[in-house]
Design a protein around this motif. Structure first.
Motif, PDB file in Angstrom:
ATOM      1  N   ARG A  22       0.861  -1.186   0.000  1.00  0.00           N
ATOM      2  CA  ARG A  22       0.000   0.000   0.000  1.00  0.00           C
ATOM      3  C   ARG A  22       0.900   1.241   0.000  1.00  0.00           C
ATOM      4  NH1 ARG A  22      -3.876  -2.489  -1.778  1.00  0.00           N
ATOM      5  NH2 ARG A  22      -5.528  -3.285  -0.482  1.00  0.00           N
ATOM      6  N   GLY A  23       0.517   2.228  -0.776  1.00  0.00           N
ATOM      7  CA  GLY A  23       1.311   3.449  -0.867  1.00  0.00           C
ATOM      8  C   GLY A  23       2.412   3.384  -1.916  1.00  0.00           C
ATOM      9  N   LYS A  24       2.523   2.230  -2.575  1.00  0.00           N
ATOM     10  CA  LYS A  24       3.538   2.059  -3.619  1.00  0.00           C
ATOM     11  C   LYS A  24       2.853   1.557  -4.887  1.00  0.00           C
ATOM     12  CE  LYS A  24       7.155   1.115  -0.275  1.00  0.00           C
ATOM     13  NZ  LYS A  24       6.838   2.336   0.357  1.00  0.00           N
ATOM     14  N   ASN A  25       3.427   1.888  -6.023  1.00  0.00           N
ATOM     15  CA  ASN A  25       2.925   1.366  -7.290  1.00  0.00           C
ATOM     16  C   ASN A  25       3.536  -0.010  -7.531  1.00  0.00           C
ATOM     17  OD1 ASN A  25       1.592   3.833  -7.908  1.00  0.00           O
ATOM     18  ND2 ASN A  25       3.557   4.673  -8.546  1.00  0.00           N
ATOM     19  N   LEU A  26       2.773  -0.863  -8.185  1.00  0.00           N
ATOM     20  CA  LEU A  26       3.265  -2.197  -8.525  1.00  0.00           C
ATOM     21  C   LEU A  26       3.128  -2.441 -10.013  1.00  0.00           C
ATOM     22  CD1 LEU A  26       1.541  -4.395  -5.785  1.00  0.00           C
ATOM     23  CD2 LEU A  26       3.916  -3.655  -5.849  1.00  0.00           C
ATOM     24  N   VAL A  27       4.139  -3.087 -10.569  1.00  0.00           N
ATOM     25  CA  VAL A  27       4.064  -3.626 -11.920  1.00  0.00           C
ATOM     26  C   VAL A  27       4.106  -5.141 -11.763  1.00  0.00           C
ATOM     27  CG1 VAL A  27       5.275  -3.929 -14.111  1.00  0.00           C
ATOM     28  CG2 VAL A  27       5.158  -1.661 -13.053  1.00  0.00           C
ATOM     29  N   LEU A  28       3.046  -5.803 -12.203  1.00  0.00           N
ATOM     30  CA  LEU A  28       3.001  -7.268 -12.222  1.00  0.00           C
ATOM     31  C   LEU A  28       3.045  -7.683 -13.685  1.00  0.00           C
ATOM     32  CD1 LEU A  28       0.119  -7.977  -9.667  1.00  0.00           C
ATOM     33  CD2 LEU A  28       2.564  -7.760  -9.210  1.00  0.00           C
ATOM     34  N   TYR A  29       4.142  -8.341 -14.076  1.00  0.00           N
ATOM     35  CA  TYR A  29       4.204  -8.801 -15.462  1.00  0.00           C
ATOM     36  C   TYR A  29       4.142 -10.319 -15.500  1.00  0.00           C
ATOM     37  CZ  TYR A  29       9.334  -9.736 -15.382  1.00  0.00           C
ATOM     38  OH  TYR A  29      10.600 -10.226 -15.130  1.00  0.00           O
ATOM     39  N   ASN A  97      -6.928 -13.158 -15.426  1.00  0.00           N
ATOM     40  CA  ASN A  97      -7.443 -13.642 -16.717  1.00  0.00           C
ATOM     41  C   ASN A  97      -6.383 -13.613 -17.827  1.00  0.00           C
ATOM     42  OD1 ASN A  97      -9.412 -14.689 -18.432  1.00  0.00           O
ATOM     43  ND2 ASN A  97     -10.117 -12.665 -19.042  1.00  0.00           N
ATOM     44  N   VAL A  98      -5.237 -14.244 -17.560  1.00  0.00           N
ATOM     45  CA  VAL A  98      -4.150 -14.245 -18.545  1.00  0.00           C
ATOM     46  C   VAL A  98      -3.940 -15.598 -19.229  1.00  0.00           C
ATOM     47  CG1 VAL A  98      -2.930 -12.341 -17.423  1.00  0.00           C
ATOM     48  CG2 VAL A  98      -2.337 -14.694 -16.823  1.00  0.00           C
ATOM     49  N   GLY A 106       2.268 -26.148 -34.140  1.00  0.00           N
ATOM     50  CA  GLY A 106       1.113 -26.839 -34.690  1.00  0.00           C
ATOM     51  C   GLY A 106       0.193 -27.489 -33.673  1.00  0.00           C
ATOM     52  N   LYS A 107       0.518 -27.366 -32.391  1.00  0.00           N
ATOM     53  CA  LYS A 107      -0.323 -27.959 -31.346  1.00  0.00           C
ATOM     54  C   LYS A 107      -0.986 -26.856 -30.530  1.00  0.00           C
ATOM     55  CE  LYS A 107       2.455 -32.104 -30.687  1.00  0.00           C
ATOM     56  NZ  LYS A 107       3.247 -32.890 -29.769  1.00  0.00           N
ATOM     57  N   GLN A 108      -2.202 -27.132 -30.082  1.00  0.00           N
ATOM     58  CA  GLN A 108      -2.912 -26.205 -29.198  1.00  0.00           C
ATOM     59  C   GLN A 108      -2.464 -26.471 -27.754  1.00  0.00           C
ATOM     60  OE1 GLN A 108      -5.815 -23.985 -29.330  1.00  0.00           O
ATOM     61  NE2 GLN A 108      -5.289 -23.664 -31.464  1.00  0.00           N
ATOM     62  N   LEU A 109      -1.963 -25.440 -27.105  1.00  0.00           N
ATOM     63  CA  LEU A 109      -1.543 -25.542 -25.712  1.00  0.00           C
ATOM     64  C   LEU A 109      -2.151 -24.390 -24.920  1.00  0.00           C
ATOM     65  CD1 LEU A 109       2.271 -26.188 -26.215  1.00  0.00           C
ATOM     66  CD2 LEU A 109       0.564 -27.871 -25.590  1.00  0.00           C
ATOM     67  N   ARG A 110      -2.457 -24.646 -23.668  1.00  0.00           N
ATOM     68  CA  ARG A 110      -2.959 -23.608 -22.788  1.00  0.00           C
ATOM     69  C   ARG A 110      -1.766 -22.961 -22.105  1.00  0.00           C
ATOM     70  NH1 ARG A 110      -4.680 -23.891 -17.636  1.00  0.00           N
ATOM     71  NH2 ARG A 110      -6.277 -22.419 -17.029  1.00  0.00           N
ATOM     72  N   GLY A 111      -1.686 -21.638 -22.167  1.00  0.00           N
ATOM     73  CA  GLY A 111      -0.544 -20.960 -21.560  1.00  0.00           C
ATOM     74  C   GLY A 111      -0.858 -19.524 -21.194  1.00  0.00           C
ATOM     75  N   ILE A 112       0.137 -18.868 -20.643  1.00  0.00           N
ATOM     76  CA  ILE A 112      -0.003 -17.479 -20.216  1.00  0.00           C
ATOM     77  C   ILE A 112       0.132 -16.556 -21.421  1.00  0.00           C
ATOM     78  CG2 ILE A 112       1.095 -15.618 -18.897  1.00  0.00           C
ATOM     79  CD1 ILE A 112       1.811 -17.687 -16.761  1.00  0.00           C
ATOM     80  N   ASP A 113      -0.810 -15.655 -21.564  1.00  0.00           N
ATOM     81  CA  ASP A 113      -0.756 -14.587 -22.546  1.00  0.00           C
ATOM     82  C   ASP A 113       0.078 -13.473 -21.905  1.00  0.00           C
ATOM     83  OD1 ASP A 113      -1.381 -13.036 -24.805  1.00  0.00           O
ATOM     84  OD2 ASP A 113      -3.200 -12.242 -23.862  1.00  0.00           O
ATOM     85  N   ARG A 114       1.223 -13.162 -22.494  1.00  0.00           N
ATOM     86  CA  ARG A 114       2.120 -12.158 -21.909  1.00  0.00           C
ATOM     87  C   ARG A 114       1.324 -10.871 -21.643  1.00  0.00           C
ATOM     88  NH1 ARG A 114       7.351 -12.616 -22.153  1.00  0.00           N
ATOM     89  NH2 ARG A 114       7.260 -13.877 -24.061  1.00  0.00           N
ATOM     90  N   SER A 115       1.252 -10.486 -20.376  1.00  0.00           N
ATOM     91  CA  SER A 115       0.417  -9.360 -19.956  1.00  0.00           C
ATOM     92  C   SER A 115       1.082  -8.628 -18.800  1.00  0.00           C
ATOM     93  CB  SER A 115      -0.956  -9.855 -19.477  1.00  0.00           C
ATOM     94  OG  SER A 115      -1.594 -10.619 -20.471  1.00  0.00           O
ATOM     95  N   THR A 116       0.788  -7.325 -18.688  1.00  0.00           N
ATOM     96  CA  THR A 116       1.346  -6.514 -17.609  1.00  0.00           C
ATOM     97  C   THR A 116       0.237  -5.672 -16.998  1.00  0.00           C
ATOM     98  OG1 THR A 116       3.467  -6.395 -18.776  1.00  0.00           O
ATOM     99  CG2 THR A 116       3.109  -4.798 -17.018  1.00  0.00           C
ATOM    100  N   TRP A 129      -1.926  -4.160 -19.990  1.00  0.00           N
ATOM    101  CA  TRP A 129      -1.500  -4.453 -21.355  1.00  0.00           C
ATOM    102  C   TRP A 129      -1.651  -5.951 -21.536  1.00  0.00           C
ATOM    103  CZ3 TRP A 129       0.971  -1.081 -18.151  1.00  0.00           C
ATOM    104  CH2 TRP A 129       1.296   0.193 -18.641  1.00  0.00           C
ATOM    105  N   ARG A 130      -2.306  -6.388 -22.587  1.00  0.00           N
ATOM    106  CA  ARG A 130      -2.496  -7.816 -22.864  1.00  0.00           C
ATOM    107  C   ARG A 130      -1.937  -8.142 -24.249  1.00  0.00           C
ATOM    108  NH1 ARG A 130      -5.900 -10.333 -19.249  1.00  0.00           N
ATOM    109  NH2 ARG A 130      -6.913  -8.920 -17.803  1.00  0.00           N
ATOM    110  N   GLY A 131      -1.547  -9.395 -24.433  1.00  0.00           N
ATOM    111  CA  GLY A 131      -0.989  -9.795 -25.717  1.00  0.00           C
ATOM    112  C   GLY A 131       0.258  -8.992 -26.057  1.00  0.00           C
ATOM    113  N   VAL A 132       1.086  -8.782 -25.049  1.00  0.00           N
ATOM    114  CA  VAL A 132       2.259  -7.907 -25.147  1.00  0.00           C
ATOM    115  C   VAL A 132       3.295  -8.432 -26.140  1.00  0.00           C
ATOM    116  CG1 VAL A 132       4.276  -7.144 -23.823  1.00  0.00           C
ATOM    117  CG2 VAL A 132       1.993  -6.996 -22.823  1.00  0.00           C
ATOM    118  N   LYS A 133       3.826  -7.515 -26.929  1.00  0.00           N
ATOM    119  CA  LYS A 133       5.019  -7.754 -27.739  1.00  0.00           C
ATOM    120  C   LYS A 133       6.159  -7.089 -26.971  1.00  0.00           C
ATOM    121  CE  LYS A 133       2.678  -9.653 -31.048  1.00  0.00           C
ATOM    122  NZ  LYS A 133       2.126 -10.900 -30.581  1.00  0.00           N
ATOM    123  N   VAL A 134       7.270  -7.787 -26.794  1.00  0.00           N
ATOM    124  CA  VAL A 134       8.335  -7.334 -25.905  1.00  0.00           C
ATOM    125  C   VAL A 134       9.003  -6.023 -26.335  1.00  0.00           C
ATOM    126  CG1 VAL A 134      10.579  -7.954 -24.915  1.00  0.00           C
ATOM    127  CG2 VAL A 134       8.732  -9.647 -24.986  1.00  0.00           C
TER     128      VAL A 134
END
Length: 149
Positions: A22-29, A97-98, A106-116, A129-134
């Motif tokens: 609390r009182g600080k900003n957070l970046v969760l990537y 919800n990432v 060629g295979k369907q896999l469940r994974g993390i969508d790069r998001s911040t 930010w969702r679907g992030v390009k680095v």
């Protein structure tokens, strides 16, 4: 939107608890996997701009489904000055919800969508930010954080 209180295991044999910041900003990537090219590049960019984030009263935390042991090795290898949160049960991944279906070789896999996500000192989600390009992403986050301090 207020972010619900949560706790999770992180590197350094510590527990992350949202209310401790609390009182600080957070970046969760959120990133897919330790020691992969995109995740390594993104983490290095956060490392390189870490001091600038600190000047803006902002703490950085990386989150993936990797184990604490994997995170410890990844953090040491890249000499990260911030901690990594382990979410093997996908609790935080689901909260933010990432999770999504991805095509890998060629295979369907469940994974993390790069998001911040940026959470302000009152515990409110103020930007995502969702679907992030680095390339350029970490600089964009820093520019945004400077506007809320």
């Amino acid at each position: 939107m207020p972010v619900p209180e949560f706790s999770a295991a992180m590197t350094g044999n510590q527990t992350f608890t949202l209310s401790d910041f609390r009182g600080k900003n957070l970046v969760l990537y959120f990133y897919p996997k330790d020691n992969t090219p995109g995740c390594t590049t993104e983490s290095i960019q956060f490392r390189e701009l870490f001091a600038e984030f600190q000047k803006s009263n902002t703490f950085i935390f990386g989150i993936s489904r990797d184990s604490i042991r994997s995170h410890e090795g990844f953090k040491a290898k890249l000499e990260m000055p911030f901690d990594l949160i382990s979410d093997p049960e996908e609790t935080l991944c689901l909260m933010f919800n990432v999770m999504k279906m991805k095509n890998m070789y060629g295979k369907q896999l469940r994974g993390i969508d790069r998001s911040t996500f940026v959470i302000d000192g009152a515990g409110t989600l103020v930007k995502e930010w969702r679907g992030v390009k680095v390339p350029g992403h970490v600089t964009d986050i820093l520019d945004f954080v400077k506007t809320i301090t």
